[in-house]
Enzyme design. Structure first.
Site, PDB file in Angstrom:
ATOM      1  N   ARG A 163       4.336  -7.127 -27.881  1.00 44.88           N
ATOM      2  CA  ARG A 163       5.321  -8.077 -27.332  1.00 44.88           C
ATOM      3  C   ARG A 163       6.675  -7.980 -28.042  1.00 44.88           C
ATOM      4  NH1 ARG A 163       1.632  -7.993 -24.583  1.00 44.88           N
ATOM      5  NH2 ARG A 163       0.492  -9.713 -23.606  1.00 44.88           N
ATOM      6  N   SER A 236       2.411 -17.443 -21.358  1.00 44.91           N
ATOM      7  CA  SER A 236       2.028 -17.738 -22.750  1.00 44.91           C
ATOM      8  C   SER A 236       3.268 -18.083 -23.550  1.00 44.91           C
ATOM      9  CB  SER A 236       1.378 -16.511 -23.389  1.00 44.91           C
ATOM     10  OG  SER A 236       0.246 -16.137 -22.640  1.00 44.91           O
ATOM     11  N   GLU A 333       6.916 -16.612 -27.697  1.00 44.28           N
ATOM     12  CA  GLU A 333       7.109 -15.353 -26.975  1.00 44.28           C
ATOM     13  C   GLU A 333       8.437 -15.375 -26.192  1.00 44.28           C
ATOM     14  OE1 GLU A 333       3.447 -13.712 -25.045  1.00 44.28           O
ATOM     15  OE2 GLU A 333       4.815 -13.439 -23.360  1.00 44.28           O
TER      16      GLU A 333
HETATM   17  C1  LIG Z   1       3.152 -17.333 -15.136  1.00 46.84           C
HETATM   18  C2  LIG Z   1       3.657 -16.290 -16.100  1.00 46.84           C
HETATM   19  C3  LIG Z   1       2.802 -15.299 -16.535  1.00 46.84           C
HETATM   20  C4  LIG Z   1       3.247 -14.329 -17.434  1.00 46.84           C
HETATM   21  N1  LIG Z   1       2.384 -13.366 -17.822  1.00 46.84           N
HETATM   22  C5  LIG Z   1       2.791 -12.399 -18.685  1.00 46.84           C
HETATM   23  C6  LIG Z   1       1.896 -11.376 -19.097  1.00 46.84           C
HETATM   24  O1  LIG Z   1       0.742 -11.319 -18.665  1.00 46.84           O
HETATM   25  N2  LIG Z   1       2.342 -10.458 -19.967  1.00 46.84           N
HETATM   26  C7  LIG Z   1       3.627 -10.472 -20.448  1.00 46.84           C
HETATM   27  O2  LIG Z   1       3.968  -9.576 -21.233  1.00 46.84           O
HETATM   28  N3  LIG Z   1       4.508 -11.416 -20.060  1.00 46.84           N
HETATM   29  C8  LIG Z   1       4.117 -12.382 -19.197  1.00 46.84           C
HETATM   30  N4  LIG Z   1       4.994 -13.366 -18.818  1.00 46.84           N
HETATM   31  C9  LIG Z   1       6.369 -13.362 -19.364  1.00 46.84           C
HETATM   32  C10 LIG Z   1       7.401 -12.694 -18.442  1.00 46.84           C
HETATM   33  O3  LIG Z   1       6.924 -12.580 -17.137  1.00 46.84           O
HETATM   34  C11 LIG Z   1       7.782 -11.290 -18.945  1.00 46.84           C
HETATM   35  O4  LIG Z   1       8.256 -11.358 -20.268  1.00 46.84           O
HETATM   36  C12 LIG Z   1       8.863 -10.651 -18.078  1.00 46.84           C
HETATM   37  O5  LIG Z   1       9.070  -9.316 -18.461  1.00 46.84           O
HETATM   38  C13 LIG Z   1      10.202 -11.394 -18.128  1.00 46.84           C
HETATM   39  O6  LIG Z   1      11.013 -10.827 -17.113  1.00 46.84           O
HETATM   40  P1  LIG Z   1      12.265 -11.591 -16.548  1.00 46.84           P
HETATM   41  O7  LIG Z   1      12.970 -10.655 -15.637  1.00 46.84           O
HETATM   42  O8  LIG Z   1      11.855 -12.881 -15.959  1.00 46.84           O
HETATM   43  O9  LIG Z   1      13.114 -11.803 -17.867  1.00 46.84           O
HETATM   44  P2  LIG Z   1      14.042 -13.051 -18.242  1.00 46.84           P
HETATM   45  O10 LIG Z   1      13.185 -14.231 -18.529  1.00 46.84           O
HETATM   46  O11 LIG Z   1      15.107 -13.221 -17.239  1.00 46.84           O
HETATM   47  O12 LIG Z   1      14.670 -12.539 -19.602  1.00 46.84           O
HETATM   48  C14 LIG Z   1      13.875 -12.405 -20.762  1.00 46.84           C
HETATM   49  C15 LIG Z   1      14.707 -11.703 -21.833  1.00 46.84           C
HETATM   50  O13 LIG Z   1      14.978 -10.368 -21.418  1.00 46.84           O
HETATM   51  C16 LIG Z   1      16.390 -10.170 -21.318  1.00 46.84           C
HETATM   52  N5  LIG Z   1      16.637  -9.309 -20.163  1.00 46.84           N
HETATM   53  C17 LIG Z   1      16.184  -9.477 -18.895  1.00 46.84           C
HETATM   54  N6  LIG Z   1      16.595  -8.453 -18.131  1.00 46.84           N
HETATM   55  C18 LIG Z   1      17.302  -7.625 -18.935  1.00 46.84           C
HETATM   56  C19 LIG Z   1      18.008  -6.400 -18.749  1.00 46.84           C
HETATM   57  N7  LIG Z   1      18.072  -5.795 -17.545  1.00 46.84           N
HETATM   58  N8  LIG Z   1      18.652  -5.848 -19.800  1.00 46.84           N
HETATM   59  C20 LIG Z   1      18.627  -6.437 -21.024  1.00 46.84           C
HETATM   60  N9  LIG Z   1      17.989  -7.599 -21.269  1.00 46.84           N
HETATM   61  C21 LIG Z   1      17.333  -8.175 -20.233  1.00 46.84           C
HETATM   62  C22 LIG Z   1      16.988 -11.551 -21.172  1.00 46.84           C
HETATM   63  O14 LIG Z   1      18.358 -11.586 -21.586  1.00 46.84           O
HETATM   64  C23 LIG Z   1      16.065 -12.353 -22.070  1.00 46.84           C
HETATM   65  O15 LIG Z   1      16.425 -12.167 -23.412  1.00 46.84           O
HETATM   66  C24 LIG Z   1       4.581 -14.357 -17.905  1.00 46.84           C
HETATM   67  C25 LIG Z   1       5.448 -15.362 -17.458  1.00 46.84           C
HETATM   68  C26 LIG Z   1       5.002 -16.323 -16.561  1.00 46.84           C
HETATM   69  C27 LIG Z   1       5.947 -17.363 -16.072  1.00 46.84           C
END
Ligand SMILES: Cc1cc2nc3c(=O)[nH]c(=O)nc-3n(C[C@H](O)[C@H](O)[C@H](O)COP(=O)(O)OP(=O)(O)OC[C@H]3O[C@@H](n4cnc5c(N)ncnc54)[C@H](O)[C@@H]3O)c2cc1C
Length: 341
Positions: A163, A236, A333
């Site tokens: 992570r 999480s 996380e």
């Molecule tokens: C119901 C649920 C289940 C989940 N299950 C998992 C799981 O099983 N495993 C897991 O690993 N995670 C899980 N997550 C967490 C999440 O889905 C992941 O971390 C996902 O990759 C976040 O993507 P996002 O586009 O929503 O990022 P955001 O929440 O929009 O951003 C997260 C971070 O990444 C940065 N970021 C986003 N896009 C970029 C980019 N293009 N360039 C640079 N920085 C960027 C943002 O600035 C921020 O710091 C879960 C979340 C939820 C709500």
């Protein structure tokens, strides 16, 4: 709108973060073509890069957000057993996984239904059901805000661990614009993680294809995890803590049912944060609209109008109680915007 760059004033973020925190940013920039990034960042150099908002806790409102909309998928190279695929950062992760499976490329099926975008997948090295995306990423293309230039990272450069990646340690530096993955034409399925084989058995599938594994993972996830469309959450909230093997053994001695997992080195072990939090009595706890899921001790939930500060306060109290009961530090996380952990 100019040349694919959309400029939106006073953009509500409530539906753009899966906690459903109410906040309105003064400026949202939407980039359809990464070539427009320098122009966009000239307007807001420190804009928060926002993907699906599924790994964020908004304690304060960002002055500006930057969204990428490029979602093209292209084949970069093919050999007998493998294919190298590049995907734009703005693609929805699950849509990308489904698109790869439709084309007969496997490797990402265990990561089905993780919310968010392809661009965010390397940020915390997403993982689920025994697979981490670092196993498949071969390169990440990004704009470096400090150096004002394009840059390309190999998987080694990304410094992926559980992570975590280099991007998480310099959160305001790089804007990921596309990610390259090495996928298999001949599936090497990973069915060893608890629950997948059982689910395939329920589906009456003896010899699964990659699509079947994806379907099994989707079914398990839908059953186990609260849907952000129904109740705000970021999955999480805490990472599983990695502790010295001696401490893990001592805790196991006192609590024989404590789940302990390998952590890649004989010196340390990974503990279940969910177990630790559950044992401290937090599952189902609620303070106003900030709470802990009744079904999943790791998931903080917004029952309606919780603020980021209220959720952060709850998270801090949970971590303090785990520290007091077990002498183990747990860490969040999601990225916390506007406060330090
Ligand atoms: C119901 C649920 C289940 C989940 N299950 C998992 C799981 O099983 N495993 C897991 O690993 N995670 C899980 N997550 C967490 C999440 O889905 C992941 O971390 C996902 O990759 C976040 O993507 P996002 O586009 O929503 O990022 P955001 O929440 O929009 O951003 C997260 C971070 O990444 C940065 N970021 C986003 N896009 C970029 C980019 N293009 N360039 C640079 N920085 C960027 C943002 O600035 C921020 O710091 C879960 C979340 C939820 C709500």
């Amino acid at each position: 709108m100019s040349n694919g760059l959309q400029v939106i004033r006073a953009q509500s973020l409530r539906t753009r973060n899966t906690f459903g925190i109410d906040a309105t940013t003064p400026l949202a920039l939407r980039v359809n073509d990464p070539a427009q990034l320098p122009e966009a960042l000239a307007m807001a150099p420190d804009a928060l890069v926002l993907g699906g908002g599924s790994n964020l806790l908004l304690v304060s409102t960002p002055d500006a957000v930057l969204e990428l909309a490029n979602d093209d998928i292209g084949v970069i190279a093919e050999d007998g057993d493998h294919v190298v695929v590049r995907c734009g950062a703005g693609a929805v992760w699950h849509d990308f996984v489904m698109a790869t499976l439709r084309r007969g490329w496997s490797g990402l099926e265990n990561l089905s239904l993780i919310p968010g975008t392809v661009g965010a997948s390397p940020i915390q090295n997403i993982g689920a059901y025994g697979v981490e995306v670092m196993e498949r990423i071969i390169a990440v293309d990004a704009w470096d805000r400090h150096e004002a230039r394009w840059t390309r990272f190999t998987a080694t450069d990304c410094a992926f661990t559980y992570r975590d990646s280099r991007f998480k340690h310099e959160p305001d530096r790089y804007v990921v614009t596309s990610v390259e993955f090495r996928l298999d034409r001949i599936p090497r399925l990973r069915l060893d993680y608890a629950g997948i084989r059982d689910e395939l058995a329920v589906m009456a599938i003896d010899t699964p294809a990659a699509n079947d594994v994806a379907e099994a993972v989707v079914r398990i996830r839908r059953r186990k995890l609260p849907d952000p469309a129904v109740i705000g959450n970021a999955g999480s909230f805490f990472k599983n803590p990695i502790v010295a093997t001696g401490l893990a053994e001592a805790l196991r001695g006192a609590h024989p049912d404590l789940p302990v997992f390998p952590a890649g080195s004989p010196d340390c072990c990974k503990l279940s944060a969910a177990w630790l939090i559950d044992r401290c009595g937090w599952k189902g706890h609620r303070d106003g609209d900030a709470g802990v899921s009744a079904g999943h001790a790791l998931v903080l939930v917004n029952h309606g109008h919780a603020t980021g500060a209220q959720l952060l306060d709850l998270a801090r109290r949970i971590a303090a109680s785990v520290q007091e009961c077990f002498g183990v530090a747990i860490e969040p996380e999601p990225r916390i915007i506007g406060a330090r952990w």
